[in-house]
Motif scaffolding. Structure first.
Motif, PDB file in Angstrom:
ATOM      1  N   LEU A 118       0.836  -1.195   0.000  1.00 38.12           N
ATOM      2  CA  LEU A 118       0.000   0.000   0.000  1.00 38.12           C
ATOM      3  C   LEU A 118       0.873   1.246   0.000  1.00 38.12           C
ATOM      4  CD1 LEU A 118      -2.723  -0.946   2.662  1.00 38.12           C
ATOM      5  CD2 LEU A 118      -2.741  -1.361   0.208  1.00 38.12           C
ATOM      6  N   LEU A 119       1.876   1.226   0.875  1.00 37.09           N
ATOM      7  CA  LEU A 119       2.754   2.399   0.962  1.00 37.09           C
ATOM      8  C   LEU A 119       3.546   2.601  -0.328  1.00 37.09           C
ATOM      9  CD1 LEU A 119       4.709   3.666   3.975  1.00 37.09           C
ATOM     10  CD2 LEU A 119       5.965   3.368   1.848  1.00 37.09           C
ATOM     11  N   GLU A 120       4.133   1.530  -0.821  1.00 38.32           N
ATOM     12  CA  GLU A 120       4.991   1.660  -2.008  1.00 38.32           C
ATOM     13  C   GLU A 120       4.174   2.030  -3.252  1.00 38.32           C
ATOM     14  OE1 GLU A 120       8.136   1.777  -2.256  1.00 38.32           O
ATOM     15  OE2 GLU A 120       8.846   0.981  -0.328  1.00 38.32           O
ATOM     16  N   MET A 121       2.977   1.462  -3.374  1.00 42.73           N
ATOM     17  CA  MET A 121       2.164   1.781  -4.554  1.00 42.73           C
ATOM     18  C   MET A 121       1.743   3.243  -4.553  1.00 42.73           C
ATOM     19  SD  MET A 121      -0.269  -1.547  -5.261  1.00 42.73           S
ATOM     20  CE  MET A 121      -0.565  -1.265  -7.016  1.00 42.73           C
ATOM     21  N   SER A 122       1.611   3.825  -3.350  1.00 43.99           N
ATOM     22  CA  SER A 122       1.187   5.220  -3.293  1.00 43.99           C
ATOM     23  C   SER A 122       2.294   6.163  -3.761  1.00 43.99           C
ATOM     24  CB  SER A 122       0.726   5.576  -1.881  1.00 43.99           C
ATOM     25  OG  SER A 122       1.826   5.819  -1.045  1.00 43.99           O
ATOM     26  N   GLN A 123       3.516   5.662  -3.909  1.00 43.01           N
ATOM     27  CA  GLN A 123       4.597   6.548  -4.351  1.00 43.01           C
ATOM     28  C   GLN A 123       5.376   6.003  -5.551  1.00 43.01           C
ATOM     29  OE1 GLN A 123       6.980   6.992  -0.820  1.00 43.01           O
ATOM     30  NE2 GLN A 123       7.788   4.926  -0.905  1.00 43.01           N
ATOM     31  N   LEU A 124       4.799   5.033  -6.235  1.00 43.38           N
ATOM     32  CA  LEU A 124       5.455   4.467  -7.412  1.00 43.38           C
ATOM     33  C   LEU A 124       5.531   5.536  -8.506  1.00 43.38           C
ATOM     34  CD1 LEU A 124       6.417   1.520  -7.457  1.00 43.38           C
ATOM     35  CD2 LEU A 124       4.420   0.978  -8.837  1.00 43.38           C
ATOM     36  N   GLN A 125       6.706   5.673  -9.111  1.00 41.51           N
ATOM     37  CA  GLN A 125       6.952   6.787 -10.027  1.00 41.51           C
ATOM     38  C   GLN A 125       6.535   6.499 -11.478  1.00 41.51           C
ATOM     39  OE1 GLN A 125       8.817   9.813  -8.923  1.00 41.51           O
ATOM     40  NE2 GLN A 125       8.208   9.002  -6.941  1.00 41.51           N
ATOM     41  N   VAL A 126       5.677   5.511 -11.664  1.00 41.71           N
ATOM     42  CA  VAL A 126       5.189   5.189 -13.008  1.00 41.71           C
ATOM     43  C   VAL A 126       3.664   5.071 -12.961  1.00 41.71           C
ATOM     44  CG1 VAL A 126       7.291   3.997 -13.793  1.00 41.71           C
ATOM     45  CG2 VAL A 126       5.535   2.722 -12.544  1.00 41.71           C
ATOM     46  N   PRO A 127       2.998   5.199 -14.120  1.00 36.77           N
ATOM     47  CA  PRO A 127       1.535   5.041 -14.106  1.00 36.77           C
ATOM     48  C   PRO A 127       1.130   3.654 -13.593  1.00 36.77           C
ATOM     49  CG  PRO A 127       2.271   5.949 -16.206  1.00 36.77           C
ATOM     50  CD  PRO A 127       3.503   5.531 -15.466  1.00 36.77           C
ATOM     51  N   VAL A 128       0.074   3.629 -12.776  1.00 36.61           N
ATOM     52  CA  VAL A 128      -0.444   2.365 -12.260  1.00 36.61           C
ATOM     53  C   VAL A 128      -1.944   2.312 -12.550  1.00 36.61           C
ATOM     54  CG1 VAL A 128      -0.689   0.837 -10.269  1.00 36.61           C
ATOM     55  CG2 VAL A 128       1.194   2.498 -10.334  1.00 36.61           C
ATOM     56  N   ILE A 129      -2.379   1.245 -13.214  1.00 33.56           N
ATOM     57  CA  ILE A 129      -3.815   1.029 -13.419  1.00 33.56           C
ATOM     58  C   ILE A 129      -4.176  -0.322 -12.821  1.00 33.56           C
ATOM     59  CG2 ILE A 129      -5.706   0.856 -15.080  1.00 33.56           C
ATOM     60  CD1 ILE A 129      -3.986   2.357 -17.086  1.00 33.56           C
ATOM     61  N   ALA A 130      -5.170  -0.321 -11.949  1.00 28.34           N
ATOM     62  CA  ALA A 130      -5.639  -1.579 -11.362  1.00 28.34           C
ATOM     63  C   ALA A 130      -7.015  -1.888 -11.933  1.00 28.34           C
ATOM     64  CB  ALA A 130      -5.715  -1.468  -9.842  1.00 28.34           C
TER      65      ALA A 130
END
Lengths: 287, 322
Positions: free
Chosen positions: B183-195
């Motif tokens: 949860l923490l890491e996904m909130s600051q991932l520096q690339v687009p994220v689509i779930a």
């Protein structure tokens, strides 16, 4: 009658002499030890006999951890609503408010610990099992935003059965919300200490509670993702003795320390000083 | 086609389909032209599918979301992507088959795919633990996300799990920590994220792949803080009877439409009439188009703005009074 002979008075029974009414006796939930309430309280509600850490209220942790019990409460006006019109939720909220107070399942405050200013959030299991709904998430989020502005460290004391079912997926999203706040603190190198008390499970353990720069737990606290009952149901067998206790988690590498309630304040102070580049507190030595 | 997994409310559809098949077979055998008779029947079949699927109850949606013939993560990988190469393991404990991931191409461009994978038969379900990951599964997922970030490649996740596994090993190896870390890491991932929630989105075990710039949900997917059975068992001491399950399914507000109204998801991806299991190709094509469109929009943002917007979105979530 001889001059040296003392007149005999009938002896009173002990109970009467001390004038202790029957309702001040308390019994330890773990070992059955019975003692007067004051003795339990003087011992921070830790059983004097077996060291069982009894559950205490949010205000008691605030008084225990902050200097002179001085603090300012943050966002006390936030209230839970019923976003899903979930059966019985308003009634349950009303009952919880009546029994446990208006702070919802978390009280957030600011004060000093060992003369260091900080933000402190303490969950209250008495309010709907410490369940995390929108108010808990928002209070932690606002405390985090203040911490980013003032650069004060954050301490969160958890006691929760998990996400609040009655707010459905909005409760689930509070896990993402609180974790996102903590990622901002981490980015700015602001220390965050997580304190786990009995019990810390479900959505709270699977979000902010396990994300501390230091994670410490009270002795015997049950900490896990799934509660013991659910696991037992899933695997269809009894759990090993001591499974999911703080000591077990420590052994498995999930915690930094198991800390007695009386040492919580000193340990948190010591950790915060290390992580914020401050000298050791005067008069404090290693235990 | 009537299979063992025909849902109760789908029976009228199956019966009509059987009639049509029957008629066609007979016509073929006796070399008759029955086009005129069949055309109105097929029209009725199409209407019936639309009609039944438009009026599904929340509990019926749960049954559709869990349907074993629905497209799973690897079906979408096969149908919507090219050039897939699976990557394995968390580099610490083992490879968890309940989560699959790897490089693939969407419309020719490299993306990182990560998703829970259910099994279609008992043997595969045992291997994949019914799509219920252990901590090492979530840690593999995180490893792949960081890998994607390193090479500036978007992350596309697929959510399809009853929940994270609740067992001894999972607890010992830190199920809570693994989920929280994601949860923490996904909130600051520096690339687009689509779930994308493709089937059942079960609680924290789903969210651990679900913190994203855009969250899509298939029309008949569900997403919930607790299983309907768990909710009914806790509140009404009965997690088994259909009446209580229906009550929980309605109370929890778990359908795509509900989540869209609660602003937890950003888009509902339509499924063909009769649900995703009725037509994999069409379903996968619809999702592919939605992913391409969303990705194109997200590629416009620089990493820091992407992360800021993503965090702000999650900080806004929840409803309260003050």
């Amino acid at each position: 009658m001889a001059w040296f002979r003392k007149e005999k008075k009938p002896r009173q029974p002990r109970r009467e002499r001390l004038e202790i009414p029957a309702d001040v006796w308390e019994k330890c939930e773990a070992c059955g030890h019975t003692d007067i309430r004051e003795k339990f309280e003087r011992n921070l509600n830790v059983c004097p006999e077996c060291d069982y850490h009894r559950r205490i209220r949010a205000t008691e942790y605030v008084n225990l951890l902050l200097d002179d019990g001085q603090y300012e409460e943050l966002d006390p006006e936030l209230r839970s609503v019923d976003p899903l019109t979930f059966p019985e939720y308003p009634q349950r909220l009303a009952r919880a408010t009546q029994n446990a107070g208006e702070a919802d399942a978390i009280m957030t405050v600011t004060g000093t610990l060992g003369a260091m200013p900080l933000f402190l959030g303490v969950m209250d299991f008495a309010f709907m099992g410490g369940s995390m709904g929108s108010v808990v998430g928002e209070k932690i989020s606002r405390m985090g935003q203040r911490s980013l502005e003032r650069k004060y460290p954050v301490v969160l004391v958890s006691a929760s059965g998990g996400a609040r079912m009655q707010e459905g997926v909005l409760s689930l999203m509070q896990m993402a919300k609180t974790s996102a706040v903590l990622s901002q603190l981490a980015e700015r190198r602001i220390p965050y200490i997580s304190v786990l008390t009995n019990p810390t499970t479900g959505g709270v353990s699977a979000s902010f509670a396990m994300l501390g720069d230091a994670i410490i737990a009270e002795p015997g606290a049950v900490v896990g993702f799934a509660g013991p009952r659910v696991i037992k149901q899933t695997i269809g067998q009894d759990l090993p003795e001591g499974f999911q206790t703080a000591e077990f988690l420590m052994e498995k590498g999930m915690l930094d320390a198991v800390v007695h309630r009386r040492d919580l304040k000193r340990t948190i102070g010591q950790l915060l000083r290390h992580m914020s580049g401050q000298p050791a507190a005067a008069g404090w030595t290693s235990p | 086609m009537a299979t063992a997994t025909t849902l109760e409310f789908e029976k009228p559809i199956v019966e009509l389909q059987n009639q049509i098949d029957e008629l066609k077979k007979m016509a073929e055998k006796q070399q008759l032209t029955v086009g005129d008779e069949i055309a109105p029947l097929e029209k009725r079949l199409a209407d019936l599918r639309v009609e039944i699927y438009r009026n599904l109850s929340p509990l019926q949606r749960v049954l559709v979301a869990r349907h074993k013939d629905r497209p799973f993560t690897l079906d979408y990988v096969r149908l919507s992507f090219t050039d897939f190469i699976e990557l394995h393991g968390d580099r610490a404990f083992r490879d968890d088959a309940a989560i699959v991931g790897g490089w693939a191409r969407l419309d020719g461009e490299t993306v990182m795919i990560i998703g829970q994978q259910r099994g279609r038969d008992t043997k595969e379900n045992l291997r994949r633990n019914f799509g219920m990951p252990h901590p090492e599964g979530y840690r593999k997922a995180l490893r792949l996300m960081k890998l994607a970030e390193k090479f500036q490649v978007p992350v596309l996740t697929f959510i399809d799990t009853p929940g994270a596994w609740a067992g001894l090993g999972a607890e010992e190896r830190g199920q809570s920590e693994a989920i929280a870390r994601n949860l923490l890491e996904m909130s600051q991932l520096q690339v687009p994220v689509i779930a994308t929630v493709i089937g059942e989105g079960g609680s924290g075990g789903a969210l651990a792949l679900g913190v994203a710039d855009r969250v899509l949900m298939m029309e008949n997917a569900v997403y919930s803080v607790i299983t309907i059975e768990g909710c009914a068992a806790i509140l009404w001491k009965d997690g088994k009877s259909p009446a209580m399950k229906e009550r929980a399914a309605s109370a929890l507000r778990i359908t795509a439409q509900d989540l869209y109204e609660l602003r937890v998801i950003d888009e509902i991806v339509p499924e063909p009439p009769g649900g995703a299991h009725a037509n994999h190709d069409e379903t996968a094509h619809g999702l592919q188009q939605a992913l391409m469109r969303n990705l194109e929009e997200l590629r416009k943002y620089k990493p820091d703005k992407l992360v800021r917007r993503r965090r702000e979105k999650y900080l806004r979530m929840g409803q309260y009074a003050e």
